[in-house]
Design a protein around this motif. Structure first.
Motif, short mmCIF file in Angstrom:
data_model
loop_
_atom_site.label_atom_id
_atom_site.label_comp_id
_atom_site.label_asym_id
_atom_site.label_seq_id
_atom_site.Cartn_x
_atom_site.Cartn_y
_atom_site.Cartn_z
N ALA A 1 0.80 -1.34 0.11
CA ALA A 1 0.17 0.09 -0.01
C ALA A 1 0.73 1.23 0.13
O ALA A 1 1.84 1.44 0.77
CB ALA A 1 -0.88 0.07 1.38
N THR A 2 0.63 2.23 -0.79
CA THR A 2 1.13 3.55 -0.94
C THR A 2 0.32 4.40 0.24
O THR A 2 -0.98 4.56 -0.24
CB THR A 2 1.17 4.11 -2.33
OG1 THR A 2 2.08 3.20 -3.13
CG2 THR A 2 2.01 5.46 -2.05
N VAL A 3 0.83 4.95 1.12
CA VAL A 3 0.15 5.90 2.17
C VAL A 3 0.76 7.08 2.09
O VAL A 3 2.07 7.36 1.89
CB VAL A 3 0.10 5.13 3.47
CG1 VAL A 3 -0.57 3.80 3.52
CG2 VAL A 3 1.39 5.04 4.12
N ASP A 4 -0.37 8.25 2.45
CA ASP A 4 0.36 9.50 2.52
C ASP A 4 -0.36 10.17 3.72
O ASP A 4 -1.75 9.91 4.17
CB ASP A 4 -0.24 10.32 1.32
CG ASP A 4 0.07 11.78 1.28
OD1 ASP A 4 0.66 12.31 2.43
OD2 ASP A 4 0.10 12.22 0.15
N SER A 5 0.46 10.67 4.79
CA SER A 5 0.02 11.26 5.96
C SER A 5 -0.18 12.84 5.69
O SER A 5 -0.71 13.53 6.64
CB SER A 5 1.26 11.28 7.15
OG SER A 5 2.23 11.90 6.89
#
Length: 106
Positions: A49-53
């Motif tokens: 999974a590519t995640v972004d905060s």
């Protein structure tokens, strides 16, 4: 559409760790799932999974715990996981005794 099933329990780490401290900055944080993809590794295909905060964007391998959590909340179709907010936590793997990253739906 890809239906997902939880598989073997594996530790989850950043896709491309640069040091042993990589897990140290990935403390508990809320992120949004941007992308789901399969990645071929020397241990076989793994789900990533590519995640972004909002401040950090990175890839994480999805282990059995994370996959089960996502399926339980959003269903087996990974298209439904995109855009969802999840909390990244650090847990200890009962099988391996190592720290791992787990995604928990918010």
């Amino acid at each position: 559409m890809v239906l997902r099933k939880a598989k073997e329990i594996l530790p989850t780490i950043k896709v491309k760790p640069t040091s042993d401290e990589d897990l140290e900055y990935v403390k508990e944080m809320d992120v949004s799932i941007q992308k789901i993809k399969d990645l071929e590794t020397k241990h076989g295909d793994r789900l990533v999974a590519t995640v972004d905060s909002g401040q950090l964007k990175f890839d994480v391998f999805l282990n059995n715990f994370s996959i089960s959590n996502l399926i339980g909340k959003y269903g087996e179709d990974d298209v439904n996981w995109i855009g969802q907010k999840v909390k990244i936590t650090k847990d200890k793997s009962p099988k391996f005794g190592k720290e791992m990253i787990v995604l928990k739906p918010l």
